[in-house]
Motif scaffolding. Structure first.
Motif, PDB file in Angstrom:
ATOM      1  N   ARG A 271      50.599  62.605  17.394  1.00 23.47           N
ATOM      2  CA  ARG A 271      50.216  62.767  15.926  1.00 23.47           C
ATOM      3  C   ARG A 271      48.865  63.203  15.766  1.00 23.47           C
ATOM      4  NH1 ARG A 271      54.665  62.081  15.775  1.00 23.47           N
ATOM      5  NH2 ARG A 271      55.838  60.778  14.752  1.00 23.47           N
ATOM      6  N   LEU A 272      47.716  62.928  16.556  1.00 25.06           N
ATOM      7  CA  LEU A 272      46.518  63.337  16.622  1.00 25.06           C
ATOM      8  C   LEU A 272      46.519  64.725  16.980  1.00 25.06           C
ATOM      9  CD1 LEU A 272      44.651  60.261  18.061  1.00 25.06           C
ATOM     10  CD2 LEU A 272      44.609  61.137  15.646  1.00 25.06           C
ATOM     11  N   ILE A 273      47.336  65.320  17.779  1.00 23.65           N
ATOM     12  CA  ILE A 273      47.333  66.747  18.388  1.00 23.65           C
ATOM     13  C   ILE A 273      47.883  67.475  17.040  1.00 23.65           C
ATOM     14  CG2 ILE A 273      48.390  68.405  19.459  1.00 23.65           C
ATOM     15  CD1 ILE A 273      48.843  66.468  21.917  1.00 23.65           C
ATOM     16  N   ARG A 274      48.823  66.881  16.192  1.00 19.26           N
ATOM     17  CA  ARG A 274      49.374  67.566  15.150  1.00 19.26           C
ATOM     18  C   ARG A 274      48.311  67.912  14.126  1.00 19.26           C
ATOM     19  NH1 ARG A 274      50.096  68.808  10.615  1.00 19.26           N
ATOM     20  NH2 ARG A 274      51.832  68.868   9.413  1.00 19.26           N
ATOM     21  N   ALA A 275      47.601  66.762  13.843  1.00 18.35           N
ATOM     22  CA  ALA A 275      46.350  66.929  12.868  1.00 18.35           C
ATOM     23  C   ALA A 275      45.283  67.434  13.416  1.00 18.35           C
ATOM     24  CB  ALA A 275      46.141  65.191  12.550  1.00 18.35           C
ATOM     25  N   GLY A 276      45.158  68.009  14.646  1.00 14.47           N
ATOM     26  CA  GLY A 276      43.757  68.520  14.869  1.00 14.47           C
ATOM     27  C   GLY A 276      42.737  67.764  15.117  1.00 14.47           C
ATOM     28  N   LYS A 277      43.140  66.480  15.320  1.00 14.34           N
ATOM     29  CA  LYS A 277      42.064  65.590  15.426  1.00 14.34           C
ATOM     30  C   LYS A 277      41.989  64.796  16.815  1.00 14.34           C
ATOM     31  CE  LYS A 277      39.914  65.452  11.267  1.00 14.34           C
ATOM     32  NZ  LYS A 277      38.677  65.945  11.109  1.00 14.34           N
ATOM     33  N   LEU A 278      42.500  65.248  17.803  1.00 15.21           N
ATOM     34  CA  LEU A 278      42.405  64.426  19.089  1.00 15.21           C
ATOM     35  C   LEU A 278      41.215  65.039  20.006  1.00 15.21           C
ATOM     36  CD1 LEU A 278      43.769  62.744  21.223  1.00 15.21           C
ATOM     37  CD2 LEU A 278      44.613  64.888  22.407  1.00 15.21           C
ATOM     38  N   ALA A 279      40.219  64.151  19.712  1.00 21.12           N
ATOM     39  CA  ALA A 279      38.917  64.369  20.378  1.00 21.12           C
ATOM     40  C   ALA A 279      39.142  64.333  22.077  1.00 21.12           C
ATOM     41  CB  ALA A 279      37.837  63.282  20.211  1.00 21.12           C
ATOM     42  N   GLY A 280      39.718  63.652  22.634  1.00 19.43           N
ATOM     43  CA  GLY A 280      39.989  63.251  23.997  1.00 19.43           C
ATOM     44  C   GLY A 280      40.245  61.844  24.298  1.00 19.43           C
ATOM     45  N   PHE A 281      40.033  61.605  25.461  1.00 24.26           N
ATOM     46  CA  PHE A 281      40.187  59.997  26.081  1.00 24.26           C
ATOM     47  C   PHE A 281      39.217  59.567  26.976  1.00 24.26           C
ATOM     48  CE2 PHE A 281      44.011  63.225  25.809  1.00 24.26           C
ATOM     49  CZ  PHE A 281      44.917  61.969  25.337  1.00 24.26           C
ATOM     50  N   HIS A 282      39.398  57.957  27.121  1.00 23.54           N
ATOM     51  CA  HIS A 282      38.870  57.149  27.809  1.00 23.54           C
ATOM     52  C   HIS A 282      39.826  56.898  28.888  1.00 23.54           C
ATOM     53  CE1 HIS A 282      34.660  56.228  26.245  1.00 23.54           C
ATOM     54  NE2 HIS A 282      34.491  57.375  26.439  1.00 23.54           N
ATOM     55  N   PHE A 283      40.152  57.626  29.844  1.00 21.08           N
ATOM     56  CA  PHE A 283      40.965  57.008  30.734  1.00 21.08           C
ATOM     57  C   PHE A 283      40.825  55.862  31.502  1.00 21.08           C
ATOM     58  CE2 PHE A 283      42.227  61.813  30.685  1.00 21.08           C
ATOM     59  CZ  PHE A 283      43.249  61.700  30.003  1.00 21.08           C
ATOM     60  N   ASN A 284      42.137  54.778  31.644  1.00 22.61           N
ATOM     61  CA  ASN A 284      41.793  53.992  32.347  1.00 22.61           C
ATOM     62  C   ASN A 284      43.226  53.119  32.262  1.00 22.61           C
ATOM     63  OD1 ASN A 284      42.063  52.592  29.958  1.00 22.61           O
ATOM     64  ND2 ASN A 284      39.818  52.399  29.647  1.00 22.61           N
ATOM     65  N   ASP A 285      43.461  51.937  32.983  1.00 23.61           N
ATOM     66  CA  ASP A 285      45.036  51.383  32.834  1.00 23.61           C
ATOM     67  C   ASP A 285      44.539  49.948  32.298  1.00 23.61           C
ATOM     68  OD1 ASP A 285      47.591  51.316  32.802  1.00 23.61           O
ATOM     69  OD2 ASP A 285      47.740  51.976  34.740  1.00 23.61           O
ATOM     70  N   SER A 286      45.895  49.347  31.992  1.00 22.40           N
ATOM     71  CA  SER A 286      45.873  48.286  31.173  1.00 22.40           C
ATOM     72  C   SER A 286      46.751  47.299  31.507  1.00 22.40           C
ATOM     73  CB  SER A 286      45.317  48.437  29.752  1.00 22.40           C
ATOM     74  OG  SER A 286      45.915  47.266  28.971  1.00 22.40           O
ATOM     75  N   LYS A 287      46.780  45.986  31.661  1.00 23.95           N
ATOM     76  CA  LYS A 287      48.108  45.165  31.443  1.00 23.95           C
ATOM     77  C   LYS A 287      48.264  44.289  30.264  1.00 23.95           C
ATOM     78  CE  LYS A 287      51.537  42.967  33.641  1.00 23.95           C
ATOM     79  NZ  LYS A 287      52.932  43.805  33.648  1.00 23.95           N
ATOM     80  N   TYR A 288      46.901  43.711  29.969  1.00 22.84           N
ATOM     81  CA  TYR A 288      46.760  42.960  28.863  1.00 22.84           C
ATOM     82  C   TYR A 288      46.065  43.474  27.627  1.00 22.84           C
ATOM     83  CZ  TYR A 288      48.737  40.034  32.248  1.00 22.84           C
ATOM     84  OH  TYR A 288      49.564  39.387  33.469  1.00 22.84           O
ATOM     85  N   GLY A 289      44.929  43.842  27.935  1.00 22.07           N
ATOM     86  CA  GLY A 289      44.103  44.297  26.927  1.00 22.07           C
ATOM     87  C   GLY A 289      43.126  45.437  27.217  1.00 22.07           C
TER      88      GLY A 289
END
Ligand code: RM4
Ligand code: MN
Ligand code: MN
Length: 431
Positions: A271-289
């Motif tokens: 969706r953010l790509i479609r809107a031209g509004k994807l800044a980028g990522f903070h990559f990590n992984d998560s199980k609960y929060g």
């Protein structure tokens, strides 16, 4: 140029030992890919373009609300953090930039910091502000919020800090400011939900006005914590609304751990790509929060699906500005250098696997409503063992075929434990 932290001779001899097996594995991979009409060399060229930034706060041991157990030899200031980031880059060769966090990384000599980084072969990526903690001597407290505080003086202080971060980032050669705020409410009724968002927009507009022409501001949402009832920028909807109101330099940053456990993050990305509004990522992984676990350690298929959206968008020319790839992780029980190397590799792996999706066949399967066939195309790419290709890329660039093994053999951490006496004590806290 500081001497390489890991002896290049050790890297060379360890790589030599592994080379015959790697060659055999590469030949096999080349045959597997050729059957699908993919050239190994072409794939390698595309894979080599992958880069992800290291968070300066990621080279220290993180903690939880309960305790922090420092690791002997962890960095005590930003220069030591850069030295550790340089080790990650020396071995994995896909982490050429670092993302600083202020005031944690504050120094008197900003140009000197930039110089030391470049001597390590490192540049600077998005600068992070911090209005979720109080600093010694600060006139106003952020206990009840920062950019959205009811008191205009607190908001002004938080705005000024962000503008200062832009200025620091400019001097370091960065091109973006990431704003994550902890603001929100812990009790129903504590905060006027509408007014708090209005105050956020007003404060952010003042920060936005201070952005240099070629800069962006990344708005980072997070579901909860430390606000446990309502966070002002809790989701991509709020961040998207704010980014739209602020203007074209404002976009939304997706931290993978900042969503409810079953959220379809790749859909948000689409969706953010479609809107031209994807800044980028903070990559990590998560199980609960907001667990800040190593990338790919819990849900590698989800990570692959995120990259699947990114690669598809890249291939149809959907990006005016390439999304920023940044890690945001914290380690309670591992050596942060080992975790960062593992994450960087997991991210590059997911990217390369996403490059392997046969997009033409996928389009056809989707047109035919062949659900299982389409899913199988994704799984075929995800199942492909691209490790030999990743290892070869690292080795070609002077890095390690097996980064973890070489790092452990190098004795780097033990050396640092002697050079960097511990500060002592176990404090609670995220970093
Ligand atoms: C937050 C958020 C921010 C990071 C801090 C340390 O949860 O992820 O990006 O700067 O943690
Ligand atoms: Mn984050
Ligand atoms: Mn976080």
């Amino acid at each position: 140029m500081p001497p390489s932290a890991i002896d290049p001779g050790l890297i060379g001899s360890e790589n030599e030992r592994r080379r015959p097996e790697l060659e055999a594995d590469l030949e096999h991979l080349e045959r597997v890919l050729a059957r699908r009409g993919v050239q190994l060399d072409e794939l390698a060229q595309r894979a080599a373009r992958f880069a992800v930034a290291i968070p300066t706060w990621g080279v220290g041991r993180g903690g939880t609300r309960f305790a922090r157990f420092p690791l002997a030899g962890e960095p005590r200031d930003v220069l030591e953090k850069l030295a550790d980031c340089a080790v990650v880059q020396q071995l994995v060769r896909c982490t050429p930039r670092v993302s600083p966090h202020f005031p944690w990384d504050a120094v008197a000599d900003v140009e000197g910091l930039r110089r030391v980084a470049s001597e390590h072969g490192l540049g600077f990526d998005a600068v992070n502000s911090n209005t979720f903690q109080d600093q010694p001597g600060q006139p106003h407290s952020y206990a009840y919020g920062s950019l959205t505080h009811t008191d205009a003086a607190v908001r002004a202080q938080a705005v000024a800090h962000n503008i200062e971060c832009i200025e620091l980032g400019r001097r370091l050669g960065a091109k973006a400011l990431t704003v994550w705020i902890a603001d929100g409410a812990n009790f129903p009724g504590q905060q006027d939900l509408c007014a708090a968002f209005e105050r956020y927009l007003e404060s952010m507009a003042a920060i936005y006005a201070a952005l240099p022409e070629d800069w962006s501001v990344f708005l980072e949402h997070k579901l909860y914590e430390p606000a446990l009832y309502a966070t002002v920028i809790a989701d991509w909807g709020s961040s998207y609304m704010a980014a739209c109101e602020l203007g074209s330099k404002a976009r939304c940053l997706v931290d993978l751990g900042h969503h409810a456990p079953t959220t379809n993050i790749e859909m948000i990305v689409a969706r953010l790509i479609r809107a031209g509004k994807l800044a980028g990522f903070h990559f990590n992984d998560s199980k609960y929060g907001d667990d800040d676990l190593d990338s790919g350690s819990i849900a590698p298929f989800q990570l692959f699906l995120v990259f699947n959206e990114l690669v598809a968008a890249e291939q149809r020319g959907a990006f005016d500005l390439a999304p920023a790839y940044l890690m945001d992780q914290s380690h309670n029980v591992t050596d942060p250098i080992e975790s960062l190397m593992t994450s960087a590799t997991a991210l590059q792996r997911a990217y390369v696997q996403a490059l392997l999706v046969d997009r033409e066949q996928l389009d056809e399967a989707q047109e035919r409503n062949d659900a299982l066939g389409a899913a199988e195309l994704l799984r075929a790419a995800f199942r492909t063992d691209v490790e030999p290709l990743l290892a070869q890329l690292r080795a070609r660039a002077g890095g390690a075929i097996d980064p973890l093994a070489i790092y452990r053999r190098s004795g780097y951490r033990a050396r640092k434990a002697e050079e960097r006496p511990a500060r002592g004590g176990s404090q609670a806290g995220i970093v």
